[in-house]
Design an enzyme around this catalytic site. Structure first.
Site, mmCIF file in Angstrom:
data_model
loop_
_atom_site.group_PDB
_atom_site.id
_atom_site.type_symbol
_atom_site.label_atom_id
_atom_site.label_comp_id
_atom_site.label_asym_id
_atom_site.label_seq_id
_atom_site.Cartn_x
_atom_site.Cartn_y
_atom_site.Cartn_z
ATOM 1 N N CYS A 1 5.838 -3.363 3.518
ATOM 2 C CA CYS A 1 5.363 -3.597 2.175
ATOM 3 C C CYS A 1 3.734 -3.749 1.938
ATOM 4 O O CYS A 1 3.155 -2.613 2.261
ATOM 5 C CB CYS A 1 5.981 -4.771 1.622
ATOM 6 S SG CYS A 1 6.145 -4.648 -0.351
ATOM 7 N N HIS A 2 3.269 -4.674 1.734
ATOM 8 C CA HIS A 2 1.973 -4.684 1.442
ATOM 9 C C HIS A 2 1.263 -5.415 2.854
ATOM 10 O O HIS A 2 0.000 -5.553 2.816
ATOM 11 C CB HIS A 2 1.520 -5.955 0.398
ATOM 12 C CG HIS A 2 1.919 -5.120 -0.920
ATOM 13 N ND1 HIS A 2 3.068 -5.207 -1.617
ATOM 14 C CD2 HIS A 2 1.139 -4.685 -1.850
ATOM 15 C CE1 HIS A 2 3.034 -4.627 -2.797
ATOM 16 N NE2 HIS A 2 1.865 -4.226 -2.913
#
Length: 180
Positions: free
Chosen positions: A106-107
């Site tokens: 994800c991030h």
């Protein structure tokens, strides 16, 4: 085999911590929670508080030596806080220097950008990071899971929580190959 999970005190996406953690444990590995502070880390379900988890080691106490790999859970706040902590950035970079596998979802690639380890690598992430990755010299792809071996270590990345099944399988296969 011990596997480090690096999480800031506040902000990891709970599923991106607990599902890979369980996959490692189910495959016979020993997950260890590493953070920038002792005590507990607070996880989230998107923006809502979820469970908290006890820290096993701080980045000041940890080294790459006992670990077979590093998992970086996402969420917005977790990698953003980690990339501002020089000790956390150095801990991540040390896995690349040691040639040990790293997995980020994800991030979480934000901390990889900060550690300057994406140059010449192919990876995926939450789509909003694609420009950051490209500006840091990486090649961004929109795939469920990306496994890049072009570098000193294997780098496994995924886009989001719904990619966790593929992410977890890749982590187990690379980190605990005899148990996949």
């Amino acid at each position: 085999m011990q596997v480090a999970f690096l999480v800031a005190p506040l902000g990891a996406e709970q599923a991106e911590l607990t599902r890979p953690w369980q996959a490692v444990a189910d495959a016979g590995g020993t997950p260890k929670l590493v953070s920038t502070a002792s005590g507990e880390v607070q996880a989230f379900h998107h923006l809502d508080r979820a469970d908290s988890f006890p820290v096993d080691l701080t980045v000041d106490e940890a080294s790459t030596v006992p670990f077979g790999g590093l998992v970086l859970p996402g969420g917005l706040a977790n990698p953003d806080a980690l990339r501002l902590d020089a000790r956390a950035v150095a801990f991540v970079a040390s896995f690349f220097s040691a040639g040990k596998p790293v997995a980020a979802i994800c991030h979480a690639p934000w901390i990889l950008v900060e550690a300057d380890v994406v140059r010449g690598r192919t990876l995926t992430s939450y789509p909003s990071l694609r420009t950051d990755i490209r500006n840091a010299g990486g090649t961004w792809v929109d795939e469920q899971v990306s496994i890049c071996t072009a570098g000193p270590n294997t780098l496994i990345t995924s886009r989001r929580p719904r990619d966790l099944e593929a992410f977890d399988a890749a982590v187990v296969k690379e980190f605990l190959p005899g148990n996949a």
